[in-house]
Scaffold this active site. Structure first.
Site, mmCIF file in Angstrom:
data_model
loop_
_atom_site.group_PDB
_atom_site.id
_atom_site.type_symbol
_atom_site.label_atom_id
_atom_site.label_comp_id
_atom_site.label_asym_id
_atom_site.label_seq_id
_atom_site.Cartn_x
_atom_site.Cartn_y
_atom_site.Cartn_z
ATOM 1 N N THR A 13 0.835 -1.209 0.000
ATOM 2 C CA THR A 13 0.000 0.000 0.000
ATOM 3 C C THR A 13 0.870 1.259 0.000
ATOM 4 O OG1 THR A 13 -1.667 -1.219 1.237
ATOM 5 C CG2 THR A 13 -1.855 1.169 1.259
ATOM 6 N N ALA A 43 12.366 -3.404 -4.568
ATOM 7 C CA ALA A 43 12.389 -4.810 -4.148
ATOM 8 C C ALA A 43 10.975 -5.212 -3.768
ATOM 9 C CB ALA A 43 13.325 -4.998 -2.957
ATOM 10 N N GLY A 132 0.246 8.854 9.704
ATOM 11 C CA GLY A 132 0.182 8.848 8.230
ATOM 12 C C GLY A 132 0.631 10.147 7.592
ATOM 13 N N ASP A 199 -0.209 -0.618 18.111
ATOM 14 C CA ASP A 199 0.186 0.326 17.054
ATOM 15 C C ASP A 199 0.199 1.761 17.598
ATOM 16 O OD1 ASP A 199 0.409 0.975 14.006
ATOM 17 O OD2 ASP A 199 -1.258 2.195 14.691
ATOM 18 N N LYS A 203 3.433 4.505 18.151
ATOM 19 C CA LYS A 203 3.455 5.896 17.683
ATOM 20 C C LYS A 203 3.621 6.857 18.861
ATOM 21 C CE LYS A 203 0.512 4.637 13.777
ATOM 22 N NZ LYS A 203 -0.879 4.394 13.380
#
Ligand code: HSE
Length: 434
Positions: A13, A43, A132, A199, A203
């Site tokens: 993504t 890659a 993000g 997660d 952060k």
């Protein structure tokens, strides 16, 4: 001037988004960076149907990219801890700069990676690792550099916020919304990272380090997810004028630093309480600037690519600068990091929402009030839902003033020991964010 050569490891993504943005905005990017930024090698084991790589060299082996002498900057977008760490350390050893979106890698291995990068005089840039597309790392690290940061609080997991929003607004089930988040590419490979708060803790660990100038200490972050939240509590919170959001909170106190991720009641009229869907928002309070708020898409193909590409521009501009005069990885000079301790959750302070399933007869509220007052816990508001009596039990909901968590733990243990209280007491922290 010759273009800077970039190697992208991972064409999922974010990798696909990065390739597309670099290609689409090549001219604008070159005008900003002072030279072109060209993808020389990718890659990946699988082509990305959303990405036309044309004649760009493709390899299945990520180490071909880090060992490619032509490449100046390695973009690590494979995720995970182990292989990504090996890849990044190898890139640094080979004298390459690194851009990564990998919050787990930075939160857990960042201290070691940055030390190695300083030794080799290379940059490891990680804007895309938090929130993000929101340039919150740059804002804290550079824009707020004149401030002593007091606290920050953020909705920093898009998947969790998307789930909470859809459940509250549309009454959808947890599983149904999570599946959609996975299909949209928001959720982590292991979605328990999203719903259990891991997660967000990755952060928050990063944000706290750059806000307070402390080493990365993910293992000391308190982490509680959203999986056990009930619709009943969401509705009671609304009735009391609050919204429940999954927040990461980092706060500097004299005793130490609070570093905690958990569901939180926030007054419904705060801007951050109205951040919905996959959107993220981070509030940062500094002594000079006061409270500031950063808002935007916290996940997704191009929003995250926006942050990766911004890092590529930054690194390109800094290629010729003296390594000692670059912005330090963790905002503060590496030899000036503070050892102010991270507090255990029992020593953290907040207000609390408590829901007690109590027997509906005289004297119960008096017992509850006594237990709280004996521990110096002040009640701000109380609500008893007579209309919801079931099997002789009535939900009693109270919100306390701010108090150290240890006292609430003691009070909950005493409440649960009462004959007149059934079930576990539900406890959700409350923050006013003012
Ligand atoms: N799984 C993460 C989220 C992706 O939902 O916020 C962005 O870090």
């Amino acid at each position: 001037m010759k273009p800077v050569k970039v190697g992208i490891c991972g064409l999922g993504t974010v990798g696909g988004g990065t390739f597309n943005v670099l290609k689409r905005n090549a001219e604008e990017i070159a005008r900003r960076a002072g030279r072109g930024i060209e993808v020389a090698q990718i890659a990946t084991r699988h082509p990305n149907p959303k990405c036309d790589t044309g004649t760009t060299a493709i390899t299945a082996d990520i180490f071909d990219v880090v060992n490619n002498p032509e490449i100046d900057i390695v973009v690590e977008l494979i995720g995970g801890y182990t292989l990504a760490k090996e890849l990044v350390l190898k890139a640094i050893e080979n004298g390459k700069h690194v851009v990564t979106a990998n919050k787990a890698l930075i939160a857990v291995h960042g201290n070691e990676i940055f030390a190695k990068a300083c030794e080799k005089g290379v940059i490891v840039a990680f804007e895309a690792s938090v929130a993000g597309g929101i340039p919150v790392i740059k804002a804290i690290r550079e824009g707020l550099a004149g401030n002593r940061i007091n606290w920050l609080a953020g909705i920093i997991n898009g998947t969790g916020n998307f789930i909470l929003t859809e459940m509250r607004e549309k009454g959808r089930t947890f599983e149904d919304v999570l599946k959609e988040a996975q299909e949209l590419g928001y959720a982590e490979a292991d979605p328990t990272f999203d719903v259990e708060g891991i997660d967000a803790a990755h952060k928050l660990t990063i944000l706290a380090s750059i806000a307070f100038g402390i080493p990365l200490q993910f293992d000391k972050a308190y982490t509680e997810g959203i999986a056990r939240l009930t619709t009943a509590d969401v509705n009671y919170a609304e009735a009391l004028g609050y919204r429940i959001k999954h927040l990461g909170v980092a706060c500097r106190t004299d005793a130490g630093i609070e570093l905690r991720v958990h569901p939180t009641l926030i007054p419904a009229d705060r801007l951050i309480a109205n951040v919905n869907g996959v959107m993220n928002a981070v509030m940062v309070n500094g002594d000079a600037v006061g409270s500031t708020l950063y808002y935007g898409a916290g996940a997704g193909m191009e929003p995250t690519a926006s942050a990766v590409v911004a890092d590529l521009v930054d690194v390109t501009r800094a290629l010729t600068t003296d390594p000692n005069n670059r912005v330090p990885h963790l905002a503060f000079q590496p030899d000036s990091l503070s050892d102010h301790p991270i507090l255990p959750i029992s020593a953290c302070e907040s207000a609390y929402y408590l829901r007690i399933q109590a027997k509906d007869h005289p004297g119960v509220l008096a017992q509850v009030a006594t237990i709280l007052s004996e521990r110096g816990i002040n009640i701000e508001s109380i609500m008893q839902k007579e209309a919801e009596v079931q099997d002789g039990l009535v939900p009693v909901i109270l919100v306390t003033h701010r108090v150290v968590e240890q006292r609430i733990d003691d009070a909950i243990a005493a409440l649960e020991a009462l004959d007149d209280v059934a079930d576990k007491v539900v406890r959700i922290r409350v923050e006013q964010l003012n």
